[in-house]
Motif scaffolding. Structure first.
Motif, PDB file in Angstrom:
ATOM      1  N   ARG A  10     -53.761   4.777 -10.302  1.00  0.00           N
ATOM      2  CA  ARG A  10     -52.444   4.629 -10.924  1.00  0.00           C
ATOM      3  C   ARG A  10     -51.358   5.118  -9.992  1.00  0.00           C
ATOM      4  O   ARG A  10     -51.457   6.202  -9.412  1.00  0.00           O
ATOM      5  N   CYS A  11     -50.316   4.316  -9.844  1.00  0.00           N
ATOM      6  CA  CYS A  11     -49.181   4.703  -9.004  1.00  0.00           C
ATOM      7  C   CYS A  11     -48.410   5.816  -9.704  1.00  0.00           C
ATOM      8  O   CYS A  11     -47.991   5.671 -10.857  1.00  0.00           O
ATOM      9  N   CYS A  29     -48.353   0.139  -3.630  1.00  0.00           N
ATOM     10  CA  CYS A  29     -48.236  -0.351  -4.995  1.00  0.00           C
ATOM     11  C   CYS A  29     -47.580  -1.726  -4.994  1.00  0.00           C
ATOM     12  O   CYS A  29     -46.524  -1.932  -4.376  1.00  0.00           O
ATOM     13  N   CYS A  51     -44.463   4.483 -10.457  1.00  0.00           N
ATOM     14  CA  CYS A  51     -44.099   3.513 -11.494  1.00  0.00           C
ATOM     15  C   CYS A  51     -45.131   3.391 -12.608  1.00  0.00           C
ATOM     16  O   CYS A  51     -44.843   2.791 -13.651  1.00  0.00           O
ATOM     17  N   GLU A  53     -46.200  -3.177  -7.498  1.00  0.00           N
ATOM     18  CA  GLU A  53     -45.047  -3.235  -8.397  1.00  0.00           C
ATOM     19  C   GLU A  53     -43.795  -2.643  -7.769  1.00  0.00           C
ATOM     20  O   GLU A  53     -42.724  -3.256  -7.803  1.00  0.00           O
ATOM     21  N   CYS A  54     -43.905  -1.446  -7.207  1.00  0.00           N
ATOM     22  CA  CYS A  54     -42.716  -0.772  -6.689  1.00  0.00           C
ATOM     23  C   CYS A  54     -42.681  -0.679  -5.166  1.00  0.00           C
ATOM     24  O   CYS A  54     -41.683  -0.261  -4.595  1.00  0.00           O
ATOM     25  N   HIS A  91     -48.058   1.756 -12.419  1.00  0.00           N
ATOM     26  CA  HIS A  91     -48.918   0.569 -12.307  1.00  0.00           C
ATOM     27  C   HIS A  91     -50.342   0.994 -11.925  1.00  0.00           C
ATOM     28  O   HIS A  91     -50.532   1.862 -11.072  1.00  0.00           O
ATOM     29  N   THR A  92     -51.333   0.386 -12.588  1.00  0.00           N
ATOM     30  CA  THR A  92     -52.733   0.733 -12.351  1.00  0.00           C
ATOM     31  C   THR A  92     -53.457  -0.404 -11.652  1.00  0.00           C
ATOM     32  O   THR A  92     -53.413  -1.549 -12.104  1.00  0.00           O
TER      33      THR A  92
END
Length: 359
Positions: free
Chosen positions: A303-304, A323, A307, A325-326, A309-310
């Motif tokens: 997991r980040c 990551c 943010c 997402e970010c 996100h996993t």
């Protein structure tokens, strides 16, 4: 000589009554308890063949029967295995209650000893403390230790401002959410070759010889040194973390299951994670700190921490990742420690359960 005789008498009483209780159950289905073994010991001392039991203080010998009763109680409660016989070449101990020793505030004298023990104190007793039990022990390395039981109020520590998450590892013993990585001491690994050499020498010595006894003592001393160095590292690190932080979050690990991995078992055993957590637990209770254990299935590494996100999969060989997402670049271990801290703060503040399936 007095201590050696006392160790021998206490060990004999323990083993003799263990055999008595075992035979009574398996041969006659009869249960023998502490009171029966105490009466049997009294009768045994009156016989000519066992009159030597009277040469030492009766208290350590009687305490050995109490320890045997405790061992059976733990066995029946399924907290321990069936009691085993005590070995002459193993750790020796003798326990004295308040009626069998004299303490004047500076020196300690045991029953049936002419002079006080020559002790090099590792710490002073609290002022006004009244010892209730004294345990003298001798380890396999030939070192004598005195443990004194007394009432002691642990002084309170000031509230700390720090909060830390800890991810345990093998390359680095502990990775903190602050970004600090504490190297693994690898104590056993450092002495592994020397220990193997000494054990090979021991194996070549004739059983029962004086040289074998000396070689065995040398091996035991090296084992004791490894244990002392490891224990010193764990105490210093755990004390430092307790002093600096009010909240400590750490991942719960199934160490016994992890040690089934043949490739990692030696390194995991050398790390002594369970002992480290044990020290953190009682020190946190002493000094009013909050120690939070996070479920081992919590996806702290995947997991980040920026943010949330996993990632679905992350092999062990991936030590850093970006990551999707970010775009943050995460160090695997530091990221895990930060997630452990966040989860620990949630538990500490709201009493939430950290369920990986709900996040």
């Amino acid at each position: 000589m007095t201590l050696a005789r006392t160790f021998g008498c206490a060990r004999f009483a323990y083993n003799y009554m263990l055999r008595l209780r075992t035979d009574a159950w398996y041969q006659r289905q009869e249960r023998v308890g502490y009171h029966e073994t105490s009466a049997a010991l009294t009768a045994l001392k009156k016989t000519e063949d066992h009159a030597w039991l009277n040469e030492v203080s009766s208290v350590p010998v009687q305490q050995a029967l109490r320890h045997l009763q405790t061992a059976f109680a733990n066995f029946f409660a399924k907290r321990a295995k069936y009691p085993g016989f005590r070995r002459k070449d193993g750790r020796q101990s003798a326990e004295y209650t308040s009626s069998a020793f004299k303490w004047d505030g500076t020196s300690l004298k045991l029953a049936k000893m002419d002079a006080p023990l020559a002790i090099r104190w590792s710490r002073t007793l609290p002022k006004g403390a009244k010892p209730t039990t004294v345990t003298v022990s001798k380890d396999t390395a030939g070192r004598y230790h005195v443990s004194i039981l007394c009432d002691d109020a642990v002084p309170a520590k000031r509230t700390a401002n720090g909060q830390i998450g800890i991810d345990l590892g093998l390359t680095h013993f502990a990775i903190l959410s602050s970004g600090e990585k504490i190297g693994a001491p690898n104590t056993f690994r450092k002495y592994e070759n020397k220990l193997a050499k000494l054990q090979r020498r021991l194996a070549k010595k004739q059983k029962g010889s004086v040289r074998r006894a000396k070689a065995k003592l040398t091996v035991a001393k090296l084992h004791a040194k490894v244990a002392d160095v490891r224990r010193d590292f764990l105490h210093k690190l755990s004390t430092r973390l307790i002093n600096e932080n009010q909240v400590i979050a750490i991942e719960s690990l199934a160490v016994s299951n992890m040690q089934k991995n043949g490739r990692l078992a030696k390194s995991i055993g050398d790390a002594s994670w369970s002992e480290f957590v044990r020290q953190l637990t009682y020190k946190a209770e002493w000094y009013g700190r909050t120690l939070v254990g996070i479920d081992r299935w919590y996806p702290s590494s995947k997991r980040c921490s920026d943010c949330g996100h996993t990632v679905q999969k992350m092999p062990l060989n991936v030590r850093s990742w970006m990551c999707r997402e970010c775009g943050a670049i995460q160090d695997r271990d530091v990221n895990a420690a930060r997630n452990v801290l966040a989860a620990g703060l949630a538990v500490s503040a709201h009493g939430e359960s950290v369920d990986p399936m709900s996040r």
